[in-house]
Design a protein around this motif. Structure first.
Motif, PDB file in Angstrom:
ATOM      1  N   VAL A 173     -10.568   0.777   8.344  1.00 53.62           N
ATOM      2  CA  VAL A 173      -9.496   0.932   9.331  1.00 53.62           C
ATOM      3  C   VAL A 173      -8.128   0.953   8.647  1.00 53.62           C
ATOM      4  CG1 VAL A 173      -8.420  -0.083  11.373  1.00 53.62           C
ATOM      5  CG2 VAL A 173     -10.894  -0.123  11.133  1.00 53.62           C
ATOM      6  N   MET A 174      -7.947   0.190   7.612  1.00 51.08           N
ATOM      7  CA  MET A 174      -6.697   0.233   6.847  1.00 51.08           C
ATOM      8  C   MET A 174      -6.484   1.613   6.244  1.00 51.08           C
ATOM      9  SD  MET A 174      -6.980  -3.536   5.053  1.00 51.08           S
ATOM     10  CE  MET A 174      -5.631  -3.272   3.913  1.00 51.08           C
ATOM     11  N   TYR A 175      -7.550   2.229   5.823  1.00 50.96           N
ATOM     12  CA  TYR A 175      -7.445   3.602   5.292  1.00 50.96           C
ATOM     13  C   TYR A 175      -7.040   4.579   6.398  1.00 50.96           C
ATOM     14  CZ  TYR A 175      -8.895   8.149   3.509  1.00 50.96           C
ATOM     15  OH  TYR A 175      -8.932   9.479   3.148  1.00 50.96           O
ATOM     16  N   ASN A 176      -7.604   4.410   7.602  1.00 55.78           N
ATOM     17  CA  ASN A 176      -7.239   5.288   8.712  1.00 55.78           C
ATOM     18  C   ASN A 176      -5.768   5.127   9.094  1.00 55.78           C
ATOM     19  OD1 ASN A 176      -9.867   6.256   8.853  1.00 55.78           O
ATOM     20  ND2 ASN A 176     -10.490   4.748  10.407  1.00 55.78           N
ATOM     21  N   LEU A 177      -5.269   3.887   9.088  1.00 52.99           N
ATOM     22  CA  LEU A 177      -3.860   3.668   9.403  1.00 52.99           C
ATOM     23  C   LEU A 177      -2.949   4.331   8.379  1.00 52.99           C
ATOM     24  CD1 LEU A 177      -3.936  -0.106  10.483  1.00 52.99           C
ATOM     25  CD2 LEU A 177      -3.539   1.876  11.953  1.00 52.99           C
ATOM     26  N   THR A 178      -3.314   4.228   7.126  1.00 53.28           N
ATOM     27  CA  THR A 178      -2.510   4.867   6.081  1.00 53.28           C
ATOM     28  C   THR A 178      -2.563   6.381   6.179  1.00 53.28           C
ATOM     29  OG1 THR A 178      -2.989   2.976   4.644  1.00 53.28           O
ATOM     30  CG2 THR A 178      -2.110   4.949   3.591  1.00 53.28           C
ATOM     31  N   LYS A 179      -3.717   6.913   6.567  1.00 53.84           N
ATOM     32  CA  LYS A 179      -3.882   8.361   6.653  1.00 53.84           C
ATOM     33  C   LYS A 179      -3.097   8.955   7.809  1.00 53.84           C
ATOM     34  CE  LYS A 179      -7.515  11.889   6.900  1.00 53.84           C
ATOM     35  NZ  LYS A 179      -8.986  12.132   7.008  1.00 53.84           N
ATOM     36  N   THR A 180      -3.047   8.261   8.945  1.00 48.46           N
ATOM     37  CA  THR A 180      -2.381   8.801  10.128  1.00 48.46           C
ATOM     38  C   THR A 180      -0.872   8.515  10.156  1.00 48.46           C
ATOM     39  OG1 THR A 180      -2.984   6.800  11.336  1.00 48.46           O
ATOM     40  CG2 THR A 180      -4.459   8.691  11.527  1.00 48.46           C
ATOM     41  N   GLN A 181      -0.440   7.360   9.629  1.00 49.89           N
ATOM     42  CA  GLN A 181       0.955   6.962   9.730  1.00 49.89           C
ATOM     43  C   GLN A 181       1.685   6.928   8.393  1.00 49.89           C
ATOM     44  OE1 GLN A 181       1.436   3.353  12.001  1.00 49.89           O
ATOM     45  NE2 GLN A 181      -0.309   3.810  13.331  1.00 49.89           N
ATOM     46  N   GLY A 182       0.988   7.136   7.311  1.00 52.33           N
ATOM     47  CA  GLY A 182       1.632   7.111   6.010  1.00 52.33           C
ATOM     48  C   GLY A 182       1.510   5.750   5.336  1.00 52.33           C
ATOM     49  N   PRO A 183       1.869   5.673   4.066  1.00 51.06           N
ATOM     50  CA  PRO A 183       1.729   4.403   3.326  1.00 51.06           C
ATOM     51  C   PRO A 183       2.599   3.276   3.878  1.00 51.06           C
ATOM     52  CG  PRO A 183       2.027   6.265   1.826  1.00 51.06           C
ATOM     53  CD  PRO A 183       2.312   6.765   3.204  1.00 51.06           C
ATOM     54  N   ALA A 204       2.833   2.257   6.754  1.00 51.12           N
ATOM     55  CA  ALA A 204       2.211   1.565   7.879  1.00 51.12           C
ATOM     56  C   ALA A 204       1.698   0.180   7.495  1.00 51.12           C
ATOM     57  CB  ALA A 204       1.068   2.410   8.445  1.00 51.12           C
ATOM     58  N   LEU A 205       1.309   0.001   6.246  1.00 51.53           N
ATOM     59  CA  LEU A 205       0.750  -1.274   5.803  1.00 51.53           C
ATOM     60  C   LEU A 205       1.708  -2.067   4.922  1.00 51.53           C
ATOM     61  CD1 LEU A 205      -2.946  -0.249   5.055  1.00 51.53           C
ATOM     62  CD2 LEU A 205      -2.037  -1.419   7.059  1.00 51.53           C
ATOM     63  N   TRP A 206       2.899  -1.527   4.665  1.00 51.66           N
ATOM     64  CA  TRP A 206       3.888  -2.265   3.879  1.00 51.66           C
ATOM     65  C   TRP A 206       5.122  -2.624   4.712  1.00 51.66           C
ATOM     66  CZ3 TRP A 206       0.441  -0.035   0.494  1.00 51.66           C
ATOM     67  CH2 TRP A 206       0.181  -0.765  -0.677  1.00 51.66           C
ATOM     68  N   LYS A 207       4.995  -2.541   6.025  1.00 52.62           N
ATOM     69  CA  LYS A 207       6.128  -2.845   6.890  1.00 52.62           C
ATOM     70  C   LYS A 207       6.350  -4.360   6.951  1.00 52.62           C
ATOM     71  CE  LYS A 207       2.811  -2.316  10.637  1.00 52.62           C
ATOM     72  NZ  LYS A 207       2.398  -1.472  11.764  1.00 52.62           N
ATOM     73  N   SER A 244       9.911 -12.108  11.731  1.00 50.17           N
ATOM     74  CA  SER A 244       9.199 -11.398  10.673  1.00 50.17           C
ATOM     75  C   SER A 244       7.808 -10.983  11.125  1.00 50.17           C
ATOM     76  CB  SER A 244       9.112 -12.280   9.426  1.00 50.17           C
ATOM     77  OG  SER A 244       8.328 -11.682   8.418  1.00 50.17           O
ATOM     78  N   LEU A 245       7.160 -11.809  11.936  1.00 50.54           N
ATOM     79  CA  LEU A 245       5.840 -11.452  12.471  1.00 50.54           C
ATOM     80  C   LEU A 245       5.914 -10.200  13.327  1.00 50.54           C
ATOM     81  CD1 LEU A 245       2.832 -12.215  12.989  1.00 50.54           C
ATOM     82  CD2 LEU A 245       3.648 -13.589  14.922  1.00 50.54           C
ATOM     83  N   ILE A 246       6.963 -10.070  14.136  1.00 47.93           N
ATOM     84  CA  ILE A 246       7.118  -8.878  14.970  1.00 47.93           C
ATOM     85  C   ILE A 246       7.270  -7.635  14.095  1.00 47.93           C
ATOM     86  CG2 ILE A 246       8.592  -7.752  16.676  1.00 47.93           C
ATOM     87  CD1 ILE A 246       9.268 -10.515  17.774  1.00 47.93           C
ATOM     88  N   GLU A 247       8.096  -7.718  13.055  1.00 48.64           N
ATOM     89  CA  GLU A 247       8.264  -6.573  12.152  1.00 48.64           C
ATOM     90  C   GLU A 247       6.963  -6.226  11.426  1.00 48.64           C
ATOM     91  OE1 GLU A 247      11.444  -6.965   9.425  1.00 48.64           O
ATOM     92  OE2 GLU A 247      12.974  -7.397  10.940  1.00 48.64           O
ATOM     93  N   THR A 248       6.119  -7.223  11.183  1.00 48.75           N
ATOM     94  CA  THR A 248       4.881  -6.982  10.441  1.00 48.75           C
ATOM     95  C   THR A 248       3.829  -6.287  11.288  1.00 48.75           C
ATOM     96  OG1 THR A 248       5.337  -8.969   9.128  1.00 48.75           O
ATOM     97  CG2 THR A 248       3.101  -8.091   9.038  1.00 48.75           C
ATOM     98  N   VAL A 249       3.708  -6.645  12.567  1.00 52.68           N
ATOM     99  CA  VAL A 249       2.636  -6.105  13.399  1.00 52.68           C
ATOM    100  C   VAL A 249       3.096  -4.933  14.256  1.00 52.68           C
ATOM    101  CG1 VAL A 249       1.515  -8.355  13.481  1.00 52.68           C
ATOM    102  CG2 VAL A 249       3.098  -7.713  15.303  1.00 52.68           C
TER     103      VAL A 249
END
Length: 406
Positions: free
Chosen positions: A134-144, A146-149, A208-213
């Motif tokens: 699922v992490m791979y799908n998020l990166t594929k659809t929204q860009g890198p 998405a997981l470094w926010k 910070s939690l809001i910005e992360t999720v």
């Protein structure tokens, strides 16, 4: 005028001739320093004496005795370079651990938090394989991104935590560190300091939690200090649109204090135990001449990193259910939209209606089961596995470097 010097006070070698034989009669008025006979004794070579300059020795008339040679320049340079390499190795391992914990593992933290607050999720991601897909799908659809926010806000929260702890310890008698001469009063004060630090940092942590999720699809690019502005706004209740279901901060003080103190107790206890075991298994290496035990920086620093790693791992695993409850309470009423963690292609709103800590626990157990407290647990396995692999690889690299330099 005959000399009145008694013969018992003069100095002569075993084979020295009598005073009168072998020496020409000369006056003391016109004699130089090189004409002084053998019976004139010379002062001993006392280090630091005023009759010698640095590096000079009094000339000896007999055969020169061998002087113990000190370490050569090559050996001194080799020891200095080895010491520099040891320091570089310790610094490198520590830097690799810090980079892995705060940067490389941040995607796992983002996905874990999204799973914890997603009460709609059907897939709990208890194993790392589904989490990685699922992490791979998020990166594929929204860009890198998405997981470094939210990575910048996590550093801000860490800075706020350290600064708050220092200020409270300076303004109050609460000890920041525990010495060997501890007692129950100092331990209680130290734990209260840790809990108060977490309570003060709570508004900024929730921001910070809001910005992360928050989903990258509907999320604007925030500034580094936006979490500070939002944390202050939530503290005074102004500036940010919230719903009526938003929890007041005073209602979250106790669970936040409890989580902070328990996390510190578990991590510190495991850290001390692991460090004790590692130091007993790896005794210090002795020097060849047996002067004193030494240890290079790699061997001295790596056990502490492993002990810290084990302490944080055990604390995160044991307190994972409480962290899930806290994250849901922090996020309630903030109108946050997260990614769908089942497949990674949609977004979902967070519209929880918990009435407090106990109601949140009962609702999760009733609607999602006991495993609902462990949603996203596979990501924490990926996070610490990655951290352990980086530590071991870095240690192997520097161990080879130290062996080649030896």
């Amino acid at each position: 005028m005959n000399s009145q010097r008694p013969e018992s006070l003069t100095y002569r070698g075993r084979d020295d001739p009598p005073y009168g034989s072998g020496f020409a009669a000369r006056s003391f008025n016109n004699s130089s320093s090189t004409d002084i006979p053998h019976w004139v004794s010379t002062p001993p070579d006392i280090p630091g004496s005023r009759n010698l300059h640095w590096g000079e020795r009094t000339p000896q008339y007999g055969p020169a005795t061998p002087i113990a040679q000190g370490p050569s320049d090559e050996s001194v340079q080799g020891g200095a370079s080895g010491d520099q390499l040891n320091r570089f190795a310790g610094f490198g391992v520590g830097l690799a651990s810090l980079f892995t914990e705060n940067v490389l593992a941040h995607p796992c933290i983002v996905f874990r938090r999204q799973c914890q607050v997603n009460y709609h999720a059907r897939n709990y991601h208890l194993v790392p394989f589904t989490a990685v897909s699922v992490m791979y799908n998020l990166t594929k659809t929204q860009g890198p991104k998405a997981l470094w926010k939210g990575m910048g806000s996590t550093f801000v929260v860490q800075g706020v935590t350290l600064g708050t702890e220092g200020i409270i310890s300076e303004c109050t008698p609460l000890p920041r560190e525990l010495s060997h001469k501890w007692n129950l009063k100092r331990i209680a004060g130290h734990l209260i300091l840790k809990g108060l630090t977490c309570v003060v940092a709570m508004p900024f942590y929730s921001a910070s939690l809001i910005e992360t999720v928050q989903s990258e699809i509907i999320r604007d690019d925030p500034g580094i200090l936006d979490c500070v502005k939002e944390g202050v706004g939530r503290l005074i209740g102004m500036g940010i649109p919230h719903s009526k279901r938003l929890f007041p901060l005073w209602a979250l003080v106790f669970p936040t204090f409890l989580h902070g103190v328990l996390h510190y107790i578990v991590s510190s206890t495991i850290q001390k135990l692991v460090l004790l075991v590692l130091r007993r298994k790896s005794p210090q290496r002795q020097v060849t001449d047996g002067t004193e035990p030494i240890q290079n920086m790699l061997d001295a620093y790596f056990p502490e990193l492993m002990a810290t790693f084990a302490g944080n791992l055990c604390a995160d695993v044991l307190l994972y259910p409480l962290e899930t409850v806290l994250h849901r309470l922090y996020l309630q009423g903030t109108r946050t939209i997260i990614d769908n963690t089942d497949l990674g292609f949609e977004v979902l709103p967070i519209n929880t209606q918990y009435e407090g800590l106990r109601d949140c626990i009962n609702t999760i157990r009733k609607e999602e089961g006991t495993l609902g407290f462990y949603k996203g647990f596979g990501s924490i396995i990926v996070q610490y596995s990655l951290h352990a692999a980086v530590l071991q690889i870095t240690k192997m690299i520097y161990s080879v470097m130290l062996q080649n330099a030896a």
